[in-house]
Design a protein around this motif. Structure first.
Motif, PDB file in Angstrom:
ATOM      1  N   LYS A  60      -4.546  -1.960  -1.245  1.00 49.24           N
ATOM      2  CA  LYS A  60      -5.101  -1.356  -2.460  1.00 49.24           C
ATOM      3  C   LYS A  60      -4.080  -1.342  -3.590  1.00 49.24           C
ATOM      4  O   LYS A  60      -4.430  -1.595  -4.745  1.00 49.24           O
ATOM      5  N   LEU A  61      -2.824  -1.062  -3.286  1.00 53.98           N
ATOM      6  CA  LEU A  61      -1.809  -1.012  -4.334  1.00 53.98           C
ATOM      7  C   LEU A  61      -1.477  -2.405  -4.881  1.00 53.98           C
ATOM      8  O   LEU A  61      -1.142  -2.540  -6.056  1.00 53.98           O
ATOM      9  N   ARG A  62      -1.580  -3.426  -4.033  1.00 56.25           N
ATOM     10  CA  ARG A  62      -1.293  -4.792  -4.507  1.00 56.25           C
ATOM     11  C   ARG A  62      -2.289  -5.261  -5.568  1.00 56.25           C
ATOM     12  O   ARG A  62      -2.058  -6.255  -6.242  1.00 56.25           O
ATOM     13  N   ALA A  63      -3.381  -4.528  -5.740  1.00 53.71           N
ATOM     14  CA  ALA A  63      -4.332  -4.869  -6.799  1.00 53.71           C
ATOM     15  C   ALA A  63      -3.706  -4.658  -8.183  1.00 53.71           C
ATOM     16  O   ALA A  63      -4.167  -5.230  -9.172  1.00 53.71           O
ATOM     17  N   CYS A  64      -2.650  -3.870  -8.261  1.00 57.98           N
ATOM     18  CA  CYS A  64      -1.931  -3.661  -9.520  1.00 57.98           C
ATOM     19  C   CYS A  64      -1.113  -4.907  -9.826  1.00 57.98           C
ATOM     20  O   CYS A  64      -0.270  -5.316  -9.030  1.00 57.98           O
ATOM     21  N   GLU A  65      -1.348  -5.521 -10.955  1.00 56.91           N
ATOM     22  CA  GLU A  65      -0.666  -6.783 -11.296  1.00 56.91           C
ATOM     23  C   GLU A  65       0.837  -6.622 -11.469  1.00 56.91           C
ATOM     24  O   GLU A  65       1.570  -7.608 -11.448  1.00 56.91           O
ATOM     25  N   ASP A  66       1.311  -5.400 -11.618  1.00 55.30           N
ATOM     26  CA  ASP A  66       2.753  -5.167 -11.770  1.00 55.30           C
ATOM     27  C   ASP A  66       3.468  -5.011 -10.431  1.00 55.30           C
ATOM     28  O   ASP A  66       4.674  -4.825 -10.397  1.00 55.30           O
ATOM     29  N   ALA A 106      -0.422   3.455 -11.631  1.00 54.66           N
ATOM     30  CA  ALA A 106      -1.343   2.854 -10.651  1.00 54.66           C
ATOM     31  C   ALA A 106      -1.324   3.644  -9.346  1.00 54.66           C
ATOM     32  O   ALA A 106      -2.375   3.867  -8.733  1.00 54.66           O
ATOM     33  N   VAL A 107      -0.143   4.070  -8.921  1.00 58.23           N
ATOM     34  CA  VAL A 107      -0.035   4.867  -7.697  1.00 58.23           C
ATOM     35  C   VAL A 107      -0.739   6.205  -7.895  1.00 58.23           C
ATOM     36  O   VAL A 107      -1.458   6.671  -7.000  1.00 58.23           O
ATOM     37  N   GLN A 108      -0.573   6.811  -9.071  1.00 55.65           N
ATOM     38  CA  GLN A 108      -1.248   8.081  -9.344  1.00 55.65           C
ATOM     39  C   GLN A 108      -2.770   7.895  -9.321  1.00 55.65           C
ATOM     40  O   GLN A 108      -3.489   8.722  -8.757  1.00 55.65           O
ATOM     41  N   GLN A 109      -3.251   6.812  -9.893  1.00 53.77           N
ATOM     42  CA  GLN A 109      -4.693   6.539  -9.857  1.00 53.77           C
ATOM     43  C   GLN A 109      -5.173   6.354  -8.425  1.00 53.77           C
ATOM     44  O   GLN A 109      -6.242   6.852  -8.050  1.00 53.77           O
ATOM     45  N   PHE A 110      -4.389   5.645  -7.612  1.00 54.17           N
ATOM     46  CA  PHE A 110      -4.738   5.494  -6.194  1.00 54.17           C
ATOM     47  C   PHE A 110      -4.803   6.860  -5.527  1.00 54.17           C
ATOM     48  O   PHE A 110      -5.750   7.166  -4.802  1.00 54.17           O
ATOM     49  N   ASN A 111      -3.781   7.698  -5.780  1.00 58.78           N
ATOM     50  CA  ASN A 111      -3.713   9.018  -5.141  1.00 58.78           C
ATOM     51  C   ASN A 111      -4.936   9.863  -5.463  1.00 58.78           C
ATOM     52  O   ASN A 111      -5.353  10.682  -4.642  1.00 58.78           O
ATOM     53  N   GLU A 112      -5.514   9.674  -6.626  1.00 54.55           N
ATOM     54  CA  GLU A 112      -6.687  10.457  -7.023  1.00 54.55           C
ATOM     55  C   GLU A 112      -7.945  10.053  -6.256  1.00 54.55           C
ATOM     56  O   GLU A 112      -8.937  10.768  -6.293  1.00 54.55           O
ATOM     57  N   THR A 113      -7.889   8.933  -5.542  1.00 56.74           N
ATOM     58  CA  THR A 113      -9.075   8.425  -4.843  1.00 56.74           C
ATOM     59  C   THR A 113      -9.042   8.635  -3.338  1.00 56.74           C
ATOM     60  O   THR A 113      -9.996   8.266  -2.651  1.00 56.74           O
ATOM     61  N   VAL A 114      -7.935   9.186  -2.822  1.00 58.77           N
ATOM     62  CA  VAL A 114      -7.787   9.314  -1.369  1.00 58.77           C
ATOM     63  C   VAL A 114      -7.460  10.751  -0.985  1.00 58.77           C
ATOM     64  O   VAL A 114      -6.992  11.534  -1.814  1.00 58.77           O
ATOM     65  N   PRO A 115      -7.676  11.102   0.297  1.00 59.43           N
ATOM     66  CA  PRO A 115      -7.302  12.449   0.757  1.00 59.43           C
ATOM     67  C   PRO A 115      -5.790  12.674   0.603  1.00 59.43           C
ATOM     68  O   PRO A 115      -5.004  11.720   0.579  1.00 59.43           O
ATOM     69  N   THR A 116      -5.397  13.917   0.518  1.00 59.48           N
ATOM     70  CA  THR A 116      -3.992  14.282   0.297  1.00 59.48           C
ATOM     71  C   THR A 116      -3.059  13.617   1.300  1.00 59.48           C
ATOM     72  O   THR A 116      -1.987  13.133   0.937  1.00 59.48           O
ATOM     73  N   TYR A 117      -3.449  13.562   2.578  1.00 58.26           N
ATOM     74  CA  TYR A 117      -2.552  13.007   3.596  1.00 58.26           C
ATOM     75  C   TYR A 117      -2.283  11.515   3.401  1.00 58.26           C
ATOM     76  O   TYR A 117      -1.289  10.995   3.890  1.00 58.26           O
ATOM     77  N   LYS A 118      -3.160  10.804   2.658  1.00 60.45           N
ATOM     78  CA  LYS A 118      -2.954   9.372   2.406  1.00 60.45           C
ATOM     79  C   LYS A 118      -2.243   9.108   1.076  1.00 60.45           C
ATOM     80  O   LYS A 118      -1.923   7.971   0.755  1.00 60.45           O
ATOM     81  N   GLN A 119      -1.992  10.145   0.302  1.00 62.80           N
ATOM     82  CA  GLN A 119      -1.378   9.955  -1.009  1.00 62.80           C
ATOM     83  C   GLN A 119       0.089   9.576  -0.890  1.00 62.80           C
ATOM     84  O   GLN A 119       0.799  10.073  -0.014  1.00 62.80           O
ATOM     85  N   VAL A 120       0.533   8.703  -1.774  1.00 68.00           N
ATOM     86  CA  VAL A 120       1.930   8.275  -1.805  1.00 68.00           C
ATOM     87  C   VAL A 120       2.718   9.370  -2.527  1.00 68.00           C
ATOM     88  O   VAL A 120       2.599   9.536  -3.741  1.00 68.00           O
ATOM     89  N   GLN A 121       3.500  10.121  -1.755  1.00 69.14           N
ATOM     90  CA  GLN A 121       4.244  11.260  -2.295  1.00 69.14           C
ATOM     91  C   GLN A 121       5.647  10.879  -2.762  1.00 69.14           C
ATOM     92  O   GLN A 121       6.202  11.546  -3.635  1.00 69.14           O
ATOM     93  N   PHE A 122       6.219   9.854  -2.163  1.00 66.78           N
ATOM     94  CA  PHE A 122       7.555   9.391  -2.541  1.00 66.78           C
ATOM     95  C   PHE A 122       7.435   7.934  -2.967  1.00 66.78           C
ATOM     96  O   PHE A 122       6.769   7.140  -2.287  1.00 66.78           O
ATOM     97  N   LEU A 123       8.083   7.585  -4.053  1.00 71.42           N
ATOM     98  CA  LEU A 123       7.999   6.233  -4.575  1.00 71.42           C
ATOM     99  C   LEU A 123       9.403   5.704  -4.824  1.00 71.42           C
ATOM    100  O   LEU A 123      10.234   6.375  -5.443  1.00 71.42           O
ATOM    101  N   HIS A 124       9.670   4.503  -4.317  1.00 73.57           N
ATOM    102  CA  HIS A 124      10.966   3.854  -4.472  1.00 73.57           C
ATOM    103  C   HIS A 124      10.736   2.449  -5.019  1.00 73.57           C
ATOM    104  O   HIS A 124       9.731   1.808  -4.693  1.00 73.57           O
ATOM    105  N   PHE A 125      11.675   1.984  -5.830  1.00 77.50           N
ATOM    106  CA  PHE A 125      11.594   0.630  -6.389  1.00 77.50           C
ATOM    107  C   PHE A 125      12.779  -0.180  -5.904  1.00 77.50           C
ATOM    108  O   PHE A 125      13.878   0.330  -5.736  1.00 77.50           O
TER     109      PHE A 125
END
Length: 149
Positions: A60-66, A106-125
């Protein structure tokens, strides 16, 4: 079955009533179509007993072109994401910042569509692509470091 040759214990684990259990996880839609969504051995089981398929979130996240590459894991019993952004050649620091900001959105938009336990809470680049197998698959155990944000 070459990987199980002369390994009776491993063979017993994957054969049931003569059928080979691949460890693939699937879902079935209302019309009866099956979709592969991940691998059992990659499944993340949180302390609240919720099961999370990293491949499902990655897809789902790979749908983001960035996002060029993404790997989902667990950190402090929460879902974490490590991302190698789609940086253009000779990208400036300001451009990198803008790309990372779009990825965060994009990650925040994803998080809004899934239950809390599936949300990405930590993000690293990452500044470099992930290590891959000869077939081009990401090597999950290779994830170390990155810029935390």
């Amino acid at each position: 079955m070459m990987g199980y040759y002369k390994d009776e214990a491993a063979t017993r684990k994957v054969l049931r009533d003569g059928w080979y259990f691949t460890g693939d996880l699937c879902r079935q839609d209302a019309e009866g179509y099956l979709y592969l969504v991940g691998r059992k051995k990659n499944l993340i089981i949180l302390s609240n007993r919720e099961n999370v398929s990293p491949e499902e979130i990655e897809h789902k996240l790979r749908a983001c072109e960035d996002i060029c590459e993404v790997m989902i894991g667990v950190e402090q019993d929460f879902i974490s994401g490590t991302i190698f952004p789609q940086y253009p050649p000779n990208c400036t620091d300001a451009e990198k910042y803008a790309i990372r900001e779009r990825v965060r959105n994009a990650v925040q938009q994803f998080n809004e569509t899934v239950p809390t336990y599936k949300q990405v809470q930590f993000l690293h680049f990452r500044e470099e692509p992930f290590a891959k197998t000869p077939l081009g698959k990401l090597i999950r155990r290779s994830v170390t470091g990155g810029i935390s944000e």
